[in-house]
Design a protein around this motif. Sequence first.
Motif, PDB file in Angstrom:
ATOM      1  N   THR A 292      -9.869   5.839  19.605  1.00 34.46           N
ATOM      2  CA  THR A 292      -8.682   6.536  19.102  1.00 34.46           C
ATOM      3  C   THR A 292      -8.031   5.722  17.993  1.00 34.46           C
TER       4      THR A 292
ATOM      5  N   ILE B 247      -4.815   5.756  14.794  1.00 33.83           N
ATOM      6  CA  ILE B 247      -3.670   6.335  14.095  1.00 33.83           C
ATOM      7  C   ILE B 247      -3.869   6.017  12.611  1.00 33.83           C
TER       8      ILE B 247
ATOM      9  N   LYS C 228      -3.370  11.391  14.376  1.00 35.34           N
ATOM     10  CA  LYS C 228      -4.101  10.753  15.460  1.00 35.34           C
ATOM     11  C   LYS C 228      -5.491  11.361  15.494  1.00 35.34           C
TER      12      LYS C 228
END
Length: 257
Positions: free
Chosen positions: A150, A152, A197
């Motif tokens: 993940t 950002i 995201k």
Amino acid sequence: MPNAYSRALKAHDNNQEGIRLQKILAQAGFGSRRKCEQIILDGRVEVDGELVTELGARADPSKQEIRVDGSRVRLNPNHITLALNKPRKVLSTMDDPKGRYTLRDIVGDKYERIFHMGRLDYDSEGLILMTNDGELSQHVMHPKYEVEKTYIATLQGRISGNVCRRLVSQGVQLDDGWIRLDHCAIIDANHDTTLVKVVLHSGKNRIVRRIFDAVGFPVKRLVRTQIGPIKLGDLKSGSYRVLSQTEVRSLAKEVGL
């Protein structure tokens, strides 16, 4: 009638050989000794492929395969796994002939034979996992297991929800083939930038940057916040922490160990 392994465990117990199973499980991060006893009584533990439900059972984790709910219990006091928050302008390597800042400058020489599981490019920041457990590292980095990551990302320009949805549903063609995001969500946006995201399994070099370059929204800042079940959390930039046994166990389970 007790099976051959149950009889062997009783013999171990009588001879005080090995370590009690509940102690092994507690050391491996399955909870308190009492909780681990209940795990055994519930029939969730196997040793060398045989179900064990006796609290007096002992085993040698260095010689025998112990599993809980099908996942192997990995217990080696010499193994260490770290979560590190890599700042920008730090190389994802332990040594650099040009003398640039590396991961070794953050972790030092405290941990013998420790190395990084995967990389972040020089200008990216965030979570890197490090370990001296070769088997764990091999599984985490192997494409077969496709560990979810993940990020950002701060993008140059204002990206639309349609572009995000297209990157998930259709993907984009890069020089080395088609790639899709598993998830893309706009967190915030203004006239000049968009904060998104993104989640994907690919570990290819600079993959997030290349994806957004291909659709006309260059990445201005990129932070990796999660690898599999391990989260960056509030770990400060340029610092690291030792993963708990519970975290290591969840990571190992994620990659089939």
